[in-house]
Design a protein around this motif. Structure first.
Motif, PDB file in Angstrom:
ATOM      1  N   SER A  87      16.790  52.894  10.858  1.00  0.00           N
ATOM      2  CA  SER A  87      16.041  53.530  12.526  1.00  0.00           C
ATOM      3  C   SER A  87      17.587  53.507  13.116  1.00  0.00           C
ATOM      4  O   SER A  87      17.835  53.636  14.495  1.00  0.00           O
ATOM      5  CB  SER A  87      16.340  51.308  12.182  1.00  0.00           C
ATOM      6  N   HIS A  88      18.677  53.578  12.576  1.00  0.00           N
ATOM      7  CA  HIS A  88      19.812  53.655  13.192  1.00  0.00           C
ATOM      8  C   HIS A  88      20.033  55.440  12.539  1.00  0.00           C
ATOM      9  O   HIS A  88      21.759  56.211  13.447  1.00  0.00           O
ATOM     10  CB  HIS A  88      21.144  53.298  13.370  1.00  0.00           C
ATOM     11  N   ASP A  89      19.946  56.089  11.474  1.00  0.00           N
ATOM     12  CA  ASP A  89      20.987  56.264  10.632  1.00  0.00           C
ATOM     13  C   ASP A  89      19.851  57.711   9.562  1.00  0.00           C
ATOM     14  O   ASP A  89      18.614  57.530   9.862  1.00  0.00           O
ATOM     15  CB  ASP A  89      21.761  56.946   9.507  1.00  0.00           C
ATOM     16  N   ILE A  90      19.993  59.103   9.849  1.00  0.00           N
ATOM     17  CA  ILE A  90      20.030  59.914   9.483  1.00  0.00           C
ATOM     18  C   ILE A  90      20.488  60.205   7.990  1.00  0.00           C
ATOM     19  O   ILE A  90      21.570  60.524   8.433  1.00  0.00           O
ATOM     20  CB  ILE A  90      19.152  61.217   9.579  1.00  0.00           C
ATOM     21  N   VAL A  91      20.154  60.192   6.701  1.00  0.00           N
ATOM     22  CA  VAL A  91      21.424  60.049   5.681  1.00  0.00           C
ATOM     23  C   VAL A  91      20.689  61.737   5.004  1.00  0.00           C
ATOM     24  O   VAL A  91      19.582  61.246   4.522  1.00  0.00           O
ATOM     25  CB  VAL A  91      20.624  59.139   4.542  1.00  0.00           C
ATOM     26  N   LEU A  92      21.511  62.084   4.832  1.00  0.00           N
ATOM     27  CA  LEU A  92      21.552  63.708   3.921  1.00  0.00           C
ATOM     28  C   LEU A  92      22.493  62.941   2.171  1.00  0.00           C
ATOM     29  O   LEU A  92      23.379  62.748   2.202  1.00  0.00           O
ATOM     30  CB  LEU A  92      22.155  64.825   4.569  1.00  0.00           C
ATOM     31  N   VAL A  93      21.361  63.335   1.362  1.00  0.00           N
ATOM     32  CA  VAL A  93      21.306  63.385  -0.169  1.00  0.00           C
ATOM     33  C   VAL A  93      22.134  64.475  -0.271  1.00  0.00           C
ATOM     34  O   VAL A  93      20.890  65.373  -0.908  1.00  0.00           O
ATOM     35  CB  VAL A  93      20.081  63.042  -0.757  1.00  0.00           C
ATOM     36  N   LEU A  94      23.614  64.871  -0.980  1.00  0.00           N
ATOM     37  CA  LEU A  94      23.398  65.585  -1.198  1.00  0.00           C
ATOM     38  C   LEU A  94      24.517  65.957  -2.313  1.00  0.00           C
ATOM     39  O   LEU A  94      24.895  64.643  -3.305  1.00  0.00           O
ATOM     40  CB  LEU A  94      25.370  66.541  -0.101  1.00  0.00           C
ATOM     41  N   GLU A  95      25.264  67.325  -3.224  1.00  0.00           N
ATOM     42  CA  GLU A  95      25.080  67.667  -4.251  1.00  0.00           C
ATOM     43  C   GLU A  95      27.043  66.856  -4.400  1.00  0.00           C
ATOM     44  O   GLU A  95      28.048  67.097  -2.285  1.00  0.00           O
ATOM     45  CB  GLU A  95      25.601  68.700  -4.390  1.00  0.00           C
TER      46      GLU A  95
ATOM     47  N   LYS B 246      22.235  60.368 -12.104  1.00  0.00           N
ATOM     48  CA  LYS B 246      22.421  60.984 -11.002  1.00  0.00           C
ATOM     49  C   LYS B 246      23.535  61.203  -9.844  1.00  0.00           C
ATOM     50  O   LYS B 246      23.406  60.043  -9.584  1.00  0.00           O
ATOM     51  CB  LYS B 246      22.436  62.773 -10.916  1.00  0.00           C
ATOM     52  N   GLN B 247      24.951  61.393  -9.974  1.00  0.00           N
ATOM     53  CA  GLN B 247      25.726  60.919  -8.549  1.00  0.00           C
ATOM     54  C   GLN B 247      25.614  61.942  -7.896  1.00  0.00           C
ATOM     55  O   GLN B 247      25.287  63.583  -7.666  1.00  0.00           O
ATOM     56  CB  GLN B 247      26.953  61.277  -9.249  1.00  0.00           C
ATOM     57  N   TYR B 248      25.475  61.726  -6.483  1.00  0.00           N
ATOM     58  CA  TYR B 248      25.453  62.104  -5.355  1.00  0.00           C
ATOM     59  C   TYR B 248      26.505  61.328  -3.917  1.00  0.00           C
ATOM     60  O   TYR B 248      27.244  60.931  -4.011  1.00  0.00           O
ATOM     61  CB  TYR B 248      24.141  62.117  -4.558  1.00  0.00           C
ATOM     62  N   ALA B 249      26.298  62.618  -3.125  1.00  0.00           N
ATOM     63  CA  ALA B 249      26.897  62.268  -2.103  1.00  0.00           C
ATOM     64  C   ALA B 249      25.947  61.844  -0.758  1.00  0.00           C
ATOM     65  O   ALA B 249      26.011  62.790  -0.104  1.00  0.00           O
ATOM     66  CB  ALA B 249      28.245  63.424  -1.809  1.00  0.00           C
ATOM     67  N   ALA B 250      26.193  60.235  -0.679  1.00  0.00           N
ATOM     68  CA  ALA B 250      25.531  60.743   0.707  1.00  0.00           C
ATOM     69  C   ALA B 250      25.671  60.560   2.538  1.00  0.00           C
ATOM     70  O   ALA B 250      26.701  59.655   2.292  1.00  0.00           O
ATOM     71  CB  ALA B 250      24.372  58.605   0.490  1.00  0.00           C
ATOM     72  N   LYS B 251      25.803  61.177   2.792  1.00  0.00           N
ATOM     73  CA  LYS B 251      26.040  61.110   4.649  1.00  0.00           C
ATOM     74  C   LYS B 251      25.517  60.987   5.122  1.00  0.00           C
ATOM     75  O   LYS B 251      23.997  61.177   5.973  1.00  0.00           O
ATOM     76  CB  LYS B 251      26.322  62.713   4.434  1.00  0.00           C
ATOM     77  N   PHE B 252      25.500  59.766   6.028  1.00  0.00           N
ATOM     78  CA  PHE B 252      24.959  58.482   7.471  1.00  0.00           C
ATOM     79  C   PHE B 252      25.350  59.213   8.560  1.00  0.00           C
ATOM     80  O   PHE B 252      26.666  59.083   8.514  1.00  0.00           O
ATOM     81  CB  PHE B 252      25.162  57.009   7.031  1.00  0.00           C
ATOM     82  N   LEU B 253      24.298  60.081   9.270  1.00  0.00           N
ATOM     83  CA  LEU B 253      24.507  60.568  10.136  1.00  0.00           C
ATOM     84  C   LEU B 253      23.959  60.007  11.357  1.00  0.00           C
ATOM     85  O   LEU B 253      22.671  59.204  11.365  1.00  0.00           O
ATOM     86  CB  LEU B 253      24.275  62.227  10.744  1.00  0.00           C
ATOM     87  N   ARG B 254      24.701  59.300  12.121  1.00  0.00           N
ATOM     88  CA  ARG B 254      24.199  57.925  13.451  1.00  0.00           C
ATOM     89  C   ARG B 254      23.332  58.917  14.212  1.00  0.00           C
ATOM     90  O   ARG B 254      23.617  60.684  14.831  1.00  0.00           O
ATOM     91  CB  ARG B 254      24.743  58.178  14.111  1.00  0.00           C
ATOM     92  N   LEU B 255      21.661  58.596  14.796  1.00  0.00           N
ATOM     93  CA  LEU B 255      21.381  59.233  14.911  1.00  0.00           C
ATOM     94  C   LEU B 255      21.094  59.274  16.869  1.00  0.00           C
ATOM     95  O   LEU B 255      21.067  59.980  17.622  1.00  0.00           O
ATOM     96  CB  LEU B 255      19.939  58.628  14.710  1.00  0.00           C
ATOM     97  N   ARG B 256      21.771  58.538  17.392  1.00  0.00           N
ATOM     98  CA  ARG B 256      22.481  58.007  18.755  1.00  0.00           C
ATOM     99  C   ARG B 256      23.476  58.085  19.203  1.00  0.00           C
ATOM    100  O   ARG B 256      24.354  57.082  18.284  1.00  0.00           O
ATOM    101  CB  ARG B 256      22.428  57.104  19.563  1.00  0.00           C
ATOM    102  N   ARG B 257      24.596  58.964  19.446  1.00  0.00           N
ATOM    103  CA  ARG B 257      25.728  59.284  20.140  1.00  0.00           C
ATOM    104  C   ARG B 257      26.631  59.788  21.337  1.00  0.00           C
ATOM    105  O   ARG B 257      26.006  60.175  22.089  1.00  0.00           O
ATOM    106  CB  ARG B 257      26.181  60.965  18.971  1.00  0.00           C
ATOM    107  N   LYS B 258      26.859  57.841  22.074  1.00  0.00           N
ATOM    108  CA  LYS B 258      27.729  58.020  23.352  1.00  0.00           C
ATOM    109  C   LYS B 258      25.994  57.590  23.804  1.00  0.00           C
ATOM    110  O   LYS B 258      25.560  57.914  24.970  1.00  0.00           O
ATOM    111  CB  LYS B 258      28.300  58.677  23.831  1.00  0.00           C
TER     112      LYS B 258
END
Length: 377
Positions: free
Chosen positions: A100-108, A54-66
């Protein structure tokens, strides 16, 4: 229902129920094709689940910003998605991974892309008024669900409304809850955030945020879907903010040529400065413009916002090809970085900048030359 015991003072949730997996994301998913979108602190890529295909959209969100830990912001987004899991018009959360750097949300994966693309498309690709009516009913049903659970999105715009299928026209999915907040009857939330052309006057005035704040954005969104123009966009941020503060809106026949008076009346119930008298999502769903009985008279009938006409608030999702055979979104260029900036309010000291929100768009209104999408935080 919202778990207010686990809510911070600024309306952000601090507890989630989804298990955050620590095993390698790539052990379970293959990345496919080019990026679907990119922001300053996030990137979205199409992926294929190895076990199901199945296809999904993976949203990679950086844990540290600035240099700051932004885990709480990401947990808030996950918590909002969890609370909306029964909402058919909110993108579904499948899994969560942490590196180590991101949290990945696997979305519809909403294969039809942003409604923005068709709002500014050629005449043969643009939405008809009937298309807009169907999609707006879905948006309102999705937002009404959020508001009943005391959630405000705070960044509703064409880039954050996706389609399950572009051709044939599918159903909508609301995405990007990075700025979302939970409301209660005790705590006031005051923040300067959103996307300039879509922020409500109370945001600019640093007044309390409420569900009515989303309804203003929906009014701007519907205006844009029908006309292809942004009602408040100026040549710079200051002019845009002035237009919003003065409710400077063009309702001329030239701008709304071929569009029904009922549609204009609908927009006028939302672009109201006082949030207390702004139409709610539930009230909007009973407006004559969205009622089937009114549609034969779209181009000839005008209505006041206090009309007693009533129609069902339910709009069942239509089956689209994407449900059985998702179409791949066309490759898009890398998204422009969304800038954050400090907003200086009259009589107040300079407000701190916040985080940038993720967008699926390269430019908010390409009908005007090179206007960067920016973020108030």
């Amino acid at each position: 229902m919202p778990d207010f015991a686990n809510m911070s003072k600024n309306g952000m949730l601090t507890k989630i129920h989804t298990r955050i997996r620590s095993d390698p994301f790539t052990a379970n998913y293959d990345l496919a094709g080019k990026e679907l979108g990119r922001g300053k602190f996030a990137v979205v890529k199409k992926c294929i689940e190895k076990s199901t295909g199945k296809q999904y959209a993976a949203k990679f969100l950086r844990l540290r910003r600035k240099g700051e830990d932004c885990r709480k912001d990401i947990l808030n987004e996950i918590a909002v998605l969890e609370s909306a899991k029964l909402n058919p018009y909110v993108v579904a959360l499948h899994e969560v991974y942490e590196t180590s750097h991101d949290i990945v949300l696997v979305l519809e994966c909403a294969a039809g892309g942003e409604i923005f693309n068709q709002c500014v498309g050629d005449s043969d690709e643009a939405f008809t008024e009937e298309d807009v009516i169907r999609l707006v009913k879905q948006i309102l049903n999705g937002v009404a669900f959020l508001h009943r659970n005391n959630v405000v999105h705070l960044d509703l715009k064409p880039q954050n409304i996706l389609l399950t299928s572009a051709r044939p026209l599918g159903d909508i999915r609301i995405v990007d809850f990075g700025l979302s907040r939970r409301m209660d009857s005790i705590t006031e939330v005051r923040e300067i955030l959103g996307t300039p052309e879509y922020v409500a006057p109370e945001i600019l005035n640093y007044e309390p945020i409420s569900t009515a704040t989303d309804m203003w954005s929906i009014g701007v969104l519907v205006y844009f879907m029908l006309t292809g123009d942004s009602p408040f966009l100026g040549d710079n941020k200051q002019e845009t903010f002035l237009n919003i503060s003065q409710i400077s809106v063009d309702y001329s026949e030239e701008t709304f040529e071929g569009i029904s008076p009922l549609a204009v009346d609908f927009i006028k119930t939302l672009l109201v400065k006082n949030p207390r008298v702004r139409a709610t999502a539930e009230e909007c769903l009973t407006h004559p413009w969205l009622c089937p009985v009114s549609r034969p008279h779209l181009l000839t009938t005008s209505s006041s916002s206090s009309s007693s006409s009533h129609c069902s608030s339910l709009d069942e999702p239509e089956t689209s090809q994407s449900e059985s055979e998702p179409e791949s979104p066309a490759p898009s260029p890398e998204m422009a970085v969304i800038e954050t900036y400090a907003l200086l309010c009259p009589g107040k000291s300079e407000l701190k900048t916040g985080r940038a929100a993720f967008s699926f768009s390269e430019s908010p209104f390409p009908t005007r030359p090179e206007i960067k999408q920016e973020l108030i935080c």
